[in-house]
Motif scaffolding. Structure first.
Motif, PDB file in Angstrom:
ATOM      1  N   LEU A  59       0.838  -1.207   0.000  1.00 51.50           N
ATOM      2  CA  LEU A  59       0.000   0.000   0.000  1.00 51.50           C
ATOM      3  C   LEU A  59       0.874   1.259   0.000  1.00 51.50           C
ATOM      4  N   LEU A  60       1.966   1.196   0.781  1.00 49.61           N
ATOM      5  CA  LEU A  60       2.872   2.362   0.811  1.00 49.61           C
ATOM      6  C   LEU A  60       3.568   2.543  -0.533  1.00 49.61           C
ATOM      7  N   ARG A  61       4.034   1.427  -1.123  1.00 46.35           N
ATOM      8  CA  ARG A  61       4.716   1.544  -2.426  1.00 46.35           C
ATOM      9  C   ARG A  61       3.754   2.087  -3.486  1.00 46.35           C
ATOM     10  N   GLU A  62       2.469   1.673  -3.419  1.00 51.15           N
ATOM     11  CA  GLU A  62       1.487   2.198  -4.371  1.00 51.15           C
ATOM     12  C   GLU A  62       1.342   3.708  -4.210  1.00 51.15           C
ATOM     13  N   SER A  79      11.152   8.500   1.681  1.00 51.43           N
ATOM     14  CA  SER A  79      12.536   8.541   2.173  1.00 51.43           C
ATOM     15  C   SER A  79      12.745   7.510   3.281  1.00 51.43           C
ATOM     16  N   TYR A  80      11.702   7.250   4.067  1.00 48.47           N
ATOM     17  CA  TYR A  80      11.836   6.234   5.115  1.00 48.47           C
ATOM     18  C   TYR A  80      12.022   4.852   4.475  1.00 48.47           C
ATOM     19  N   ILE A  81      11.188   4.569   3.479  1.00 47.24           N
ATOM     20  CA  ILE A  81      11.248   3.251   2.829  1.00 47.24           C
ATOM     21  C   ILE A  81      12.633   3.046   2.219  1.00 47.24           C
ATOM     22  N   LEU A 129      13.934   2.379   6.969  1.00 50.82           N
ATOM     23  CA  LEU A 129      13.363   2.748   8.280  1.00 50.82           C
ATOM     24  C   LEU A 129      11.854   2.564   8.261  1.00 50.82           C
ATOM     25  N   LEU A 130      11.252   2.538   9.433  1.00 46.10           N
ATOM     26  CA  LEU A 130       9.796   2.462   9.477  1.00 46.10           C
ATOM     27  C   LEU A 130       9.197   3.820   9.141  1.00 46.10           C
ATOM     28  N   VAL A 131       8.124   3.782   8.386  1.00 45.63           N
ATOM     29  CA  VAL A 131       7.346   4.984   8.098  1.00 45.63           C
ATOM     30  C   VAL A 131       6.622   5.341   9.406  1.00 45.63           C
ATOM     31  N   PRO A 132       6.518   6.631   9.744  1.00 44.88           N
ATOM     32  CA  PRO A 132       5.892   6.977  11.026  1.00 44.88           C
ATOM     33  C   PRO A 132       4.498   6.360  11.212  1.00 44.88           C
ATOM     34  N   ASP A 183      -0.208  -8.330   6.350  1.00 43.94           N
ATOM     35  CA  ASP A 183       1.186  -8.712   6.104  1.00 43.94           C
ATOM     36  C   ASP A 183       2.055  -7.467   6.287  1.00 43.94           C
ATOM     37  N   GLY A 184       2.860  -7.447   7.347  1.00 37.53           N
ATOM     38  CA  GLY A 184       3.752  -6.305   7.568  1.00 37.53           C
ATOM     39  C   GLY A 184       3.162  -5.224   8.457  1.00 37.53           C
ATOM     40  N   PHE A 185       1.991  -5.438   8.958  1.00 41.16           N
ATOM     41  CA  PHE A 185       1.361  -4.520   9.909  1.00 41.16           C
ATOM     42  C   PHE A 185       0.681  -5.362  10.978  1.00 41.16           C
ATOM     43  N   PRO A 186       0.820  -5.052  12.245  1.00 42.63           N
ATOM     44  CA  PRO A 186       1.574  -3.961  12.842  1.00 42.63           C
ATOM     45  C   PRO A 186       3.060  -4.261  12.930  1.00 42.63           C
ATOM     46  N   ARG A 187       3.862  -3.188  13.044  1.00 42.30           N
ATOM     47  CA  ARG A 187       5.309  -3.325  13.191  1.00 42.30           C
ATOM     48  C   ARG A 187       5.805  -2.611  14.443  1.00 42.30           C
ATOM     49  N   THR A 188       4.921  -1.931  15.165  1.00 45.14           N
ATOM     50  CA  THR A 188       5.297  -1.302  16.446  1.00 45.14           C
ATOM     51  C   THR A 188       4.167  -1.591  17.434  1.00 45.14           C
ATOM     52  N   GLU A 241      19.879  -2.970   7.429  1.00 44.84           N
ATOM     53  CA  GLU A 241      19.236  -1.919   8.221  1.00 44.84           C
ATOM     54  C   GLU A 241      17.791  -2.330   8.576  1.00 44.84           C
ATOM     55  N   ARG A 242      17.087  -2.913   7.616  1.00 45.12           N
ATOM     56  CA  ARG A 242      15.701  -3.332   7.883  1.00 45.12           C
ATOM     57  C   ARG A 242      15.662  -4.412   8.960  1.00 45.12           C
ATOM     58  N   LEU A 243      16.681  -5.299   8.950  1.00 48.03           N
ATOM     59  CA  LEU A 243      16.733  -6.338   9.990  1.00 48.03           C
ATOM     60  C   LEU A 243      16.988  -5.714  11.358  1.00 48.03           C
TER      61      LEU A 243
END
Ligand code: AMP
Length: 213
Positions: free
Chosen positions: A34-37, A51-53, A57-60, A84-89, A170-172
């Motif tokens: 969804l973010l890449r779209e 820039s986060y992607i 880094l995680l997008v806020p 898939d990939g949410f949540p991450r915090t 970095e993502r790891l």
């Protein structure tokens, strides 16, 4: 059935989510897709997220949460979804619990994909994604029928810019720092199921379907 896939980048979440989505006829909701779209279509959200992607880094939280909130209230999500990939915090996990509670729902199962660092690097360095529909491929493990083209929609396959080695590392690191704690959060809620992801794709699917039937 409301399902969450948790695990490091390259654990195979996207591949398995596509399979579960098809078998159970529920949408596959990937926050990354969804973010890449939104980046591709140049929206305000996309401009903020890009820039986060790119840095791995995680997008806020507020940006990602807004996207997911909009998506899970759509009518196709009534019968469930695979996230898939949410949540991450932890903050994202709490918002998700709260939003589902509002509609009298809750997460049924969280699958935690346990995987070694070696597998992650191997998978991400050979990964290809469709620039049109976001489907995942791998040069050796999941090759497309026609080189460079998506089996589903015929779109062009490309490597994700954040799949280069430095960004993967970095993502790891970000995963360990900000996301890994969710394993305990969901364990305490009693809904966590661990699957070993150091296996081939079909064997991981079998383990998942033994649990969701
Ligand atoms: P993914 O496709 O899940 O690997 O996500 C790609 C990138 O999108 C991540 O490295 C983050 O920059 C961003 N992203 C995806 N999901 C989230 C999320 N839940 N929270 C924050 N950033 C996210």
């Amino acid at each position: 059935m409301m399902i969450v896939f948790l695990g490091p980048p390259g654990a195979g979440k996207g591949t398995q989510a596509a399979t579960v989505s098809k078998a159970k006829n529920i949408p596959h909701i990937s926050s990354g897709n969804l973010l890449r779209e939104s980046v591709e279509s140049g929206t305000e959200t996309g401009k903020k997220a890009q820039s986060y992607i790119e840095k791995g880094l995680l997008v806020p939280d507020e940006i990602v949460v807004a996207i997911i909130k909009d998506r899970i209230v759509k009518s196709d999500c009534k019968g469930g979804f695979v996230l898939d990939g949410f949540p991450r915090t932890l903050a994202q996990a709490k918002v998700l619990d709260g939003e589902l509670k509002k509609i009298g729902s809750k997460i049924d199962i969280v699958f935690y994909f346990a995987v070694s660092k070696d597998s992650v690097v191997l998978r991400l360095s050979g990964r290809l994604i469709c620039s049109s529909c976001g489907a995942n491929y791998h040069v050796s493990f999941v090759p497309p029928q026609k080189a460079g083209l998506c089996d589903n929609c015929g779109g062009n396959l490309c490597q994700r810019s954040d799949d280069k080695k430095e960004t993967v590392l970095e993502r790891l690191r970000v995963y360990q720092e900000q996301t890994e704690g969710l394993i305990d959060y969901y364990k305490k809620n009693g809904i966590l199921k661990e699957v070993s992801s150091d296996k081939n794709i079909d064997d991981i699917s079998k383990d998942i379907f033994l649990i969701i039937k």
